[in-house]
Design a protein around this motif. Structure first.
Motif, PDB file in Angstrom:
ATOM      1  N   THR A  50       4.874   2.901   3.118  1.00 24.16           N
ATOM      2  CA  THR A  50       5.689   2.943   1.905  1.00 24.16           C
ATOM      3  C   THR A  50       4.990   3.761   0.813  1.00 24.16           C
ATOM      4  O   THR A  50       5.610   4.601   0.146  1.00 24.16           O
ATOM      5  CB  THR A  50       5.959   1.513   1.403  1.00 24.16           C
ATOM      6  OG1 THR A  50       6.607   0.762   2.443  1.00 24.16           O
ATOM      7  CG2 THR A  50       6.849   1.512   0.172  1.00 24.16           C
ATOM      8  N   PHE A  51       3.697   3.519   0.629  1.00 24.98           N
ATOM      9  CA  PHE A  51       2.940   4.288  -0.357  1.00 24.98           C
ATOM     10  C   PHE A  51       2.850   5.757   0.051  1.00 24.98           C
ATOM     11  O   PHE A  51       2.895   6.658  -0.798  1.00 24.98           O
ATOM     12  CB  PHE A  51       1.545   3.701  -0.528  1.00 24.98           C
ATOM     13  CG  PHE A  51       1.496   2.445  -1.355  1.00 24.98           C
ATOM     14  CD1 PHE A  51       2.043   2.409  -2.628  1.00 24.98           C
ATOM     15  CD2 PHE A  51       0.897   1.291  -0.861  1.00 24.98           C
ATOM     16  CE1 PHE A  51       1.993   1.245  -3.398  1.00 24.98           C
ATOM     17  CE2 PHE A  51       0.842   0.131  -1.617  1.00 24.98           C
ATOM     18  CZ  PHE A  51       1.396   0.111  -2.890  1.00 24.98           C
TER      19      PHE A  51
ATOM     20  N   LEU B  58      -1.802  -9.276  -5.256  1.00 29.07           N
ATOM     21  CA  LEU B  58      -2.744  -8.763  -6.261  1.00 29.07           C
ATOM     22  C   LEU B  58      -3.858  -9.764  -6.559  1.00 29.07           C
ATOM     23  O   LEU B  58      -4.918  -9.395  -7.070  1.00 29.07           O
ATOM     24  CB  LEU B  58      -1.999  -8.428  -7.559  1.00 29.07           C
ATOM     25  CG  LEU B  58      -1.137  -7.163  -7.539  1.00 29.07           C
ATOM     26  CD1 LEU B  58      -0.185  -7.142  -8.726  1.00 29.07           C
ATOM     27  CD2 LEU B  58      -2.032  -5.924  -7.543  1.00 29.07           C
ATOM     28  N   ARG B  59      -3.631 -10.999  -6.209  1.00 31.13           N
ATOM     29  CA  ARG B  59      -4.583 -12.063  -6.556  1.00 31.13           C
ATOM     30  C   ARG B  59      -5.249 -12.683  -5.324  1.00 31.13           C
ATOM     31  O   ARG B  59      -5.659 -13.830  -5.342  1.00 31.13           O
ATOM     32  CB  ARG B  59      -3.868 -13.116  -7.403  1.00 31.13           C
ATOM     33  CG  ARG B  59      -3.595 -12.603  -8.820  1.00 31.13           C
ATOM     34  CD  ARG B  59      -2.471 -13.295  -9.520  1.00 31.13           C
ATOM     35  NE  ARG B  59      -2.306 -12.740 -10.872  1.00 31.13           N
ATOM     36  CZ  ARG B  59      -1.643 -11.609 -11.129  1.00 31.13           C
ATOM     37  NH1 ARG B  59      -1.082 -10.909 -10.152  1.00 31.13           N
ATOM     38  NH2 ARG B  59      -1.556 -11.173 -12.380  1.00 31.13           N
TER      39      ARG B  59
ATOM     40  N   MET C 128      -7.811  -2.410  -5.950  1.00 27.25           N
ATOM     41  CA  MET C 128      -7.377  -1.261  -5.160  1.00 27.25           C
ATOM     42  C   MET C 128      -5.859  -1.264  -4.969  1.00 27.25           C
ATOM     43  O   MET C 128      -5.188  -0.235  -5.100  1.00 27.25           O
ATOM     44  CB  MET C 128      -8.082  -1.255  -3.796  1.00 27.25           C
ATOM     45  CG  MET C 128      -9.570  -0.964  -3.873  1.00 27.25           C
ATOM     46  SD  MET C 128     -10.373  -1.073  -2.243  1.00 27.25           S
ATOM     47  CE  MET C 128      -9.622   0.314  -1.392  1.00 27.25           C
ATOM     48  N   PHE C 129      -5.303  -2.430  -4.695  1.00 31.92           N
ATOM     49  CA  PHE C 129      -3.856  -2.546  -4.522  1.00 31.92           C
ATOM     50  C   PHE C 129      -3.144  -2.263  -5.849  1.00 31.92           C
ATOM     51  O   PHE C 129      -2.115  -1.576  -5.883  1.00 31.92           O
ATOM     52  CB  PHE C 129      -3.506  -3.933  -3.988  1.00 31.92           C
ATOM     53  CG  PHE C 129      -2.064  -4.140  -3.669  1.00 31.92           C
ATOM     54  CD1 PHE C 129      -1.352  -3.222  -2.904  1.00 31.92           C
ATOM     55  CD2 PHE C 129      -1.389  -5.265  -4.131  1.00 31.92           C
ATOM     56  CE1 PHE C 129      -0.011  -3.415  -2.616  1.00 31.92           C
ATOM     57  CE2 PHE C 129      -0.051  -5.473  -3.832  1.00 31.92           C
ATOM     58  CZ  PHE C 129       0.646  -4.538  -3.075  1.00 31.92           C
TER      59      PHE C 129
ATOM     60  N   GLY D 182      -7.076  -2.455  -0.117  1.00 35.19           N
ATOM     61  CA  GLY D 182      -7.967  -3.473  -0.670  1.00 35.19           C
ATOM     62  C   GLY D 182      -7.863  -4.846  -0.055  1.00 35.19           C
ATOM     63  O   GLY D 182      -8.417  -5.800  -0.596  1.00 35.19           O
ATOM     64  N   PHE D 183      -7.181  -4.970   1.071  1.00 37.26           N
ATOM     65  CA  PHE D 183      -7.020  -6.290   1.668  1.00 37.26           C
ATOM     66  C   PHE D 183      -8.142  -6.643   2.641  1.00 37.26           C
ATOM     67  O   PHE D 183      -8.191  -7.767   3.129  1.00 37.26           O
ATOM     68  CB  PHE D 183      -5.680  -6.385   2.411  1.00 37.26           C
ATOM     69  CG  PHE D 183      -4.495  -6.340   1.497  1.00 37.26           C
ATOM     70  CD1 PHE D 183      -4.277  -7.355   0.575  1.00 37.26           C
ATOM     71  CD2 PHE D 183      -3.601  -5.281   1.546  1.00 37.26           C
ATOM     72  CE1 PHE D 183      -3.181  -7.322  -0.271  1.00 37.26           C
ATOM     73  CE2 PHE D 183      -2.506  -5.233   0.702  1.00 37.26           C
ATOM     74  CZ  PHE D 183      -2.292  -6.256  -0.207  1.00 37.26           C
ATOM     75  N   GLU D 184      -8.993  -5.672   2.939  1.00 39.19           N
ATOM     76  CA  GLU D 184     -10.049  -5.929   3.921  1.00 39.19           C
ATOM     77  C   GLU D 184     -11.086  -6.879   3.337  1.00 39.19           C
ATOM     78  O   GLU D 184     -11.477  -6.787   2.171  1.00 39.19           O
ATOM     79  CB  GLU D 184     -10.727  -4.617   4.333  1.00 39.19           C
ATOM     80  CG  GLU D 184      -9.776  -3.625   4.975  1.00 39.19           C
ATOM     81  CD  GLU D 184      -9.261  -4.104   6.301  1.00 39.19           C
ATOM     82  OE1 GLU D 184      -8.231  -3.583   6.749  1.00 39.19           O
ATOM     83  OE2 GLU D 184      -9.865  -5.010   6.904  1.00 39.19           O
ATOM     84  N   ALA D 185     -11.556  -7.785   4.180  1.00 37.13           N
ATOM     85  CA  ALA D 185     -12.651  -8.672   3.771  1.00 37.13           C
ATOM     86  C   ALA D 185     -13.943  -7.874   3.752  1.00 37.13           C
ATOM     87  O   ALA D 185     -14.033  -6.776   4.292  1.00 37.13           O
ATOM     88  CB  ALA D 185     -12.767  -9.846   4.739  1.00 37.13           C
TER      89      ALA D 185
END
Length: 452
Positions: free
Chosen positions: A67-68, A51-52, A9-10, A82-85
């Motif tokens: 920013t996006f 990203l990883r 997602m990122f 995409g950082f959500e668990a």
């Protein structure tokens, strides 16, 4: 050898915003946008690790979304990064700063917008509530809330938030907080409209009023969750609202929110902690208008009554009644206009009923039902309470009369609290099932109602 990308997602967001493999450029933009938080020194290596699978702090994620958003010319939610668990939770801890409160609120609203129809009852954390009370009361005021972002926030924008808060409050009073659709609409509004405003551009004066308006909305949604039995969500929103009220430097509304936390604690049986929360609200309100003092002392009485502390309960009721007598309608904050002598009478009735003083309790019954149809839920709660008090006193004829009155108020109300009070009434009447009118009433009350 490079590690595989795990946050697709990122990666997609980077490509959509035109950064592609220009990770250093994105990092520079992020550093620039985050200067309000201090000096950041992210670089291409930081992006590589994000990203990883590495997760930046919540306030960094929020700045990434800004920013996006500037590049894409549209609002971007933190959840799109995409950082959500997989099983993300939001605690009921009091945020350390206004910025942290905004981050937490945005995260919570995004989660609610996805799973609102299945909001669990959850639990109430007394320790978190008490720590929030201490922080709200004694932490230093926020020196600065002004912000520079993508969207300019105006006074007219904030007035629209107050108008919507009043609209949702009226819906809640008329129909209860049990409707998932109403809560879904409100959560979606918070995600799509309020969160971008909190990330926008505003002066100190506008910013503090924005914090106050957002606290009003979050506080209203919290009360709807409480009425629906979703106690974790209710406490989370009350805590966020309390922190935003602190940022707004609005002690009176903060005290009101703390009293709502106390009310939730009373309902769930945390009576000692509820009393502490209520007393903290009274102390924190300072020289409050009489209408606010009346509401706060009524909450304290509720806690003491449920705990069986008769002297403390009666003292708080007396102070509340004295405050009502001194109320000047010209000094009542808009959020306190709902509190009336009928609301006080309903609480006095409940307190004295809890203390097993039915005769004294029922003296408040006529005033407790002096409510308009706009207060349908409160009217149902008070009517059920009157019927239950008569039943406990052994006056079955009066209990059945008020039980039938209750039935008239139920069709349009969806409230777990009303359902709970109906169950208390049926429990009090069960011993008299052999009486034909009692049995008929019990059959009516056991029928499915919209509250479930």
């Amino acid at each position: 050898m490079a590690r595989p990308v795990t946050n697709a997602m990122f990666q997609e967001m980077l490509h959509a915003a035109g950064y592609g493999n220009a990770h250093a450029a994105f990092a520079r933009q992020l550093n620039h946008a985050g200067r309000v938080h201090g000096t950041w020194r992210y670089d291409a290596a930081s992006v590589y690790w994000w990203l990883r699978g590495r997760r930046p702090a919540e306030h960094v994620q929020a700045t990434m979304a800004e920013t996006f958003a500037r590049k894409l010319a549209r609002p971007v939610a933190v959840t799109e990064l995409g950082f959500e668990a997989t099983n993300v939770t939001v605690s009921a801890s009091y945020p350390a700063s206004a910025s942290h409160a905004i981050d937490t609120a945005e995260k919570l609203w995004a989660l609610l917008a996805k799973q609102l129809d299945s909001s669990p009852a959850g639990t109430f954390h007394s320790g978190d509530a008490l720590r929030a009370a201490l922080a709200w009361r004694y932490d230093r005021p926020d020196e600065r809330v002004a912000r520079s972002g993508r969207q300019l926030v105006t006074r007219a924008d904030i007035q629209s938030l107050y108008a919507l808060a009043e609209h949702f409050m009226n819906l809640d009073r008329r129909h209860g907080g049990g409707s998932p659709r109403t809560r879904a609409i409100m959560a979606d509004f918070l995600v799509r409209q309020v969160a971008p405003m909190l990330r926008g551009t505003y002066t100190e004066a506008i910013g503090r009023d924005l914090m106050r308006a957002t606290a009003t909305l979050a506080g209203q949604l919290a009360f709807m969750f409480y009425d629906a039995g979703a106690h974790t969500s209710a406490q989370q929103h009350l805590t966020i609202a309390l922190r935003l009220a602190k940022a707004a430097d609005d002690r009176l509304y903060g005290a009101h929110l703390l009293a709502n936390l106390a009310t939730q604690a009373v309902y769930l049986g945390h009576t000692q902690d509820a009393a502490r929360l209520a007393e903290a609200a009274i102390d924190g309100a300072g020289r409050a208008p009489a209408a606010v003092r009346a509401r706060l002392y009524t909450t304290a009485a509720s806690a003491y009554g449920r705990a069986g502390e008769r002297r403390a309960c009666e003292t708080a009721l007396t102070k509340a009644e004295q405050a009502i007598d001194r109320t000047d309608t010209g000094e009542i904050p808009r959020w306190a206009t709902y509190f009336s002598p009928a609301h006080y009478a309903g609480t006095a009735l409940k307190c004295l009923s809890d203390l097993r003083l039915p005769e004294q309790a029922l003296r408040h019954a006529p005033v407790a039902i002096a409510l308009t149809n706009q207060n349908a839920r409160t009217l149902a709660l008070h009517t059920a309470l009157i019927a239950m008090t008569y039943a406990r006193a052994g006056d079955i004829e009066a209990a059945c009369h008020w039980g039938r009155e209750l039935g008239r108020h139920l069709p349009d109300v969806r409230s777990v609290r009303v359902t709970h009070r109906i169950r208390e009434l049926t429990t009090a009447l069960n011993a008299y099932q052999a009486v034909p009118q009692v049995n008929a009433l019990l059959e009516t009350l056991r029928a499915p109602v919209p509250n479930e």
